[in-house]
Design a protein around this motif. Structure first.
Motif, PDB file in Angstrom:
ATOM      1  N   LEU A   6     -80.649   1.788  -5.495  1.00  0.00           N
ATOM      2  CA  LEU A   6     -80.061   1.568  -6.814  1.00  0.00           C
ATOM      3  C   LEU A   6     -79.480   2.883  -7.318  1.00  0.00           C
ATOM      4  CD1 LEU A   6     -79.685  -0.055  -9.514  1.00  0.00           C
ATOM      5  CD2 LEU A   6     -82.014   0.683 -10.115  1.00  0.00           C
ATOM      6  N   VAL A   7     -78.247   2.824  -7.808  1.00  0.00           N
ATOM      7  CA  VAL A   7     -77.603   3.974  -8.440  1.00  0.00           C
ATOM      8  C   VAL A   7     -77.339   3.622  -9.895  1.00  0.00           C
ATOM      9  CG1 VAL A   7     -75.564   5.452  -8.511  1.00  0.00           C
ATOM     10  CG2 VAL A   7     -76.552   4.797  -6.300  1.00  0.00           C
ATOM     11  N   GLN A  25     -71.317  -4.832   0.858  1.00  0.00           N
ATOM     12  CA  GLN A  25     -70.874  -4.082   2.028  1.00  0.00           C
ATOM     13  C   GLN A  25     -71.632  -2.767   2.231  1.00  0.00           C
ATOM     14  OE1 GLN A  25     -66.528  -3.949   2.484  1.00  0.00           O
ATOM     15  NE2 GLN A  25     -66.370  -5.574   0.943  1.00  0.00           N
ATOM     16  N   ARG A  26     -72.255  -2.256   1.176  1.00  0.00           N
ATOM     17  CA  ARG A  26     -73.013  -1.007   1.317  1.00  0.00           C
ATOM     18  C   ARG A  26     -74.494  -1.197   1.015  1.00  0.00           C
ATOM     19  NH1 ARG A  26     -71.405   4.181   2.657  1.00  0.00           N
ATOM     20  NH2 ARG A  26     -72.009   5.047   0.647  1.00  0.00           N
ATOM     21  N   GLY A  27     -74.872  -2.350   0.457  1.00  0.00           N
ATOM     22  CA  GLY A  27     -76.277  -2.620   0.177  1.00  0.00           C
ATOM     23  C   GLY A  27     -76.838  -1.807  -0.964  1.00  0.00           C
ATOM     24  N   ILE A  28     -75.972  -1.339  -1.879  1.00  0.00           N
ATOM     25  CA  ILE A  28     -76.400  -0.484  -2.982  1.00  0.00           C
ATOM     26  C   ILE A  28     -76.237  -1.245  -4.294  1.00  0.00           C
ATOM     27  CG2 ILE A  28     -76.039   1.702  -4.199  1.00  0.00           C
ATOM     28  CD1 ILE A  28     -74.694   2.731  -1.596  1.00  0.00           C
ATOM     29  N   ALA A  29     -77.323  -1.355  -5.052  1.00  0.00           N
ATOM     30  CA  ALA A  29     -77.266  -1.964  -6.373  1.00  0.00           C
ATOM     31  C   ALA A  29     -76.758  -0.934  -7.384  1.00  0.00           C
ATOM     32  CB  ALA A  29     -78.642  -2.474  -6.781  1.00  0.00           C
ATOM     33  N   PHE A  83     -73.352  -2.831 -17.051  1.00  0.00           N
ATOM     34  CA  PHE A  83     -72.647  -3.414 -15.912  1.00  0.00           C
ATOM     35  C   PHE A  83     -73.616  -3.359 -14.734  1.00  0.00           C
ATOM     36  CE2 PHE A  83     -69.172  -1.960 -18.583  1.00  0.00           C
ATOM     37  CZ  PHE A  83     -68.262  -3.004 -18.496  1.00  0.00           C
ATOM     38  N   LYS A  84     -73.917  -4.533 -14.171  1.00  0.00           N
ATOM     39  CA  LYS A  84     -75.031  -4.568 -13.230  1.00  0.00           C
ATOM     40  C   LYS A  84     -74.743  -5.489 -12.059  1.00  0.00           C
ATOM     41  CE  LYS A  84     -78.961  -4.551 -15.240  1.00  0.00           C
ATOM     42  NZ  LYS A  84     -80.217  -4.930 -15.955  1.00  0.00           N
ATOM     43  N   LYS A  85     -75.073  -4.998 -10.869  1.00  0.00           N
ATOM     44  CA  LYS A  85     -75.108  -5.850  -9.685  1.00  0.00           C
ATOM     45  C   LYS A  85     -76.328  -5.469  -8.875  1.00  0.00           C
ATOM     46  CE  LYS A  85     -74.100  -9.025  -6.814  1.00  0.00           C
ATOM     47  NZ  LYS A  85     -74.371 -10.427  -7.220  1.00  0.00           N
TER      48      LYS A  85
END
Length: 385
Positions: free
Chosen positions: A63-64, A145-149, A165-167
């Motif tokens: 998570l970033v 594609q990068r697996g980063i939330a 803003f969240k994924k």
């Protein structure tokens, strides 16, 4: 692309033994060059010591979280952009993004009369810079594609309420198709210093949605990172949060009782409020996260956080720490200070008795080499045929 069970082939599937790692990056205007330079030097020196190619910072994290200028640096890491490129972005574009520096009272008064001209120019310059490095990459692209939330704080001006803003695995699809460039524009729309951000809502033909800077409520977004880590990590998975500031100025002032009747001019028409808010939030949220981590660890949930760097800022840096200082001299001093602080961090990594250093060392050791085939940014991604 994600696999059938929701995992990502680039990243190892979550397990109880592998920590859920969070990168949390503060806001701070042009001081974002410090953040990028600190990370760049840390990664460059680690790669040199290990004799390997440049490292992919983003793939070290699940998570970033980033606010304002931290959103720009964080999204760049998430798509696989080298931090050296972001240092260059600040050096090359900051003077156009902040074409007028508020230096004192008379400067603030002049800005009050002519500011619309400057924020329009800055808005256009920032849009062009963000489009150049992030292109049309969306929140969903990074996750799939990068697996980063991602979790990027902002303020919805239609309600005056916080907006993230969240994924993530648990976030749903609301923000999937927002472009990272627009998300960064929304998170960095600092009142007084920059324009509000009017951005398109994906899939909607109606009016644009308007946002203000996430630093109004989460300039240090560590609590956002902790909340989403608890929501998305496996139940028994250790959580590690790496929180990075923007070379914050050593704030504080002695105010006599007779001098407390400070009005608009005393606050330089509001320009002095933002630095005060940033300092207060940085201290408050970091300590709240620390105390929550201690309490939850006592209940059996392993949560560790490290705030780096954590050394006092030299007095010689004071004149270069304004949020809108885009002078070349200021950029140089921030980059030099970042390299000094990165060296101190690397020294902590070499100290077997330093718990924070061991945490950072383990993170650096887990980073894969940067592979252009796995980046999403338009600068370094392979050309499509």
């Amino acid at each position: 692309m994600t696999t059938a069970n929701g995992s990502n082939p680039i990243r190892e599937a979550p397990t109880a033994s592998r920590p859920f790692r969070v990168l949390s990056l503060d806001g701070g205007g042009t001081r974002g060059v410090y953040t990028a330079a600190f990370l760049d030097h840390l990664l460059t020196q680690r790669a040199a010591r290990s004799g390997c190619n440049p490292l992919d910072l983003g793939l070290g994290f699940d998570l970033v979280v980033g606010t304002s200028t931290g959103a720009i640096v964080g999204c760049a890491a998430a798509v696989g952009l080298p931090m050296a490129d972001i240092v260059d972005l600040y050096r090359n574009h900051a003077p156009a993004i902040f074409p007028h520096r508020i230096k004192g009272l008379w400067s603030a008064i002049y800005r009050a009369a002519t500011g619309g001209h400057y924020v329009r120019r800055g808005d256009l310059a920032l849009k062009e810079a963000l489009d150049a490095v992030l292109g049309d990459v969306t929140m969903r692209d990074v996750f799939e594609q990068r697996g980063i939330a991602l979790a990027i704080p902002s303020v919805d001006m239609s309600t005056h309420k916080a907006w993230v803003f969240k994924k993530t695995t648990k976030s749903g699809v609301r923000d999937d198709l927002f472009r990272l460039a627009d998300v960064c524009l929304a998170s960095s729309a600092a009142p007084i210093y920059r324009s509000l951000a009017a951005i398109d809502v994906p899939g909607c033909s109606g009016p644009k949605k308007v946002f203000a800077d996430g630093g109004l409520w989460a300039n240090n977004p560590i609590m956002v990172g902790l909340t989403d880590a608890l929501a998305n990590a496996a139940p028994d998975q250790p959580i590690e949060i790496f929180s990075l500031g923007t070379c914050p100025r050593p704030e504080g002032e002695h105010i006599a009782g007779s001098k407390v009747h400070r009005s608009m001019l005393g606050w330089r028409l509001g320009a002095d409020v933002a630095p005060l808010s940033i300092s207060a939030q940085e201290f408050a949220y970091d300590n709240m996260a620390r105390l929550i981590a201690i309490a939850m660890s006592g209940c059996g949930r392993s949560i560790r956080r490290v705030r780096f760097p954590n050394k006092p800022v030299p007095a010689s840096m004071m004149e270069y720490l304004a949020l809108d200082d885009a002078r070349e001299e200021a950029m140089d001093r921030l980059v030099l200070q970042a390299r000094t602080d990165a060296e101190m961090t690397l020294s902590a990594c070499d100290d077997p008795g330093n718990a924070d250093g061991a945490l950072i060392c383990a993170l650096l050791g887990s980073l894969p080499e940067l592979d252009p085939q796995k980046t999403l940014n338009p600068v370094h991604s392979p050309k499509k045929v």
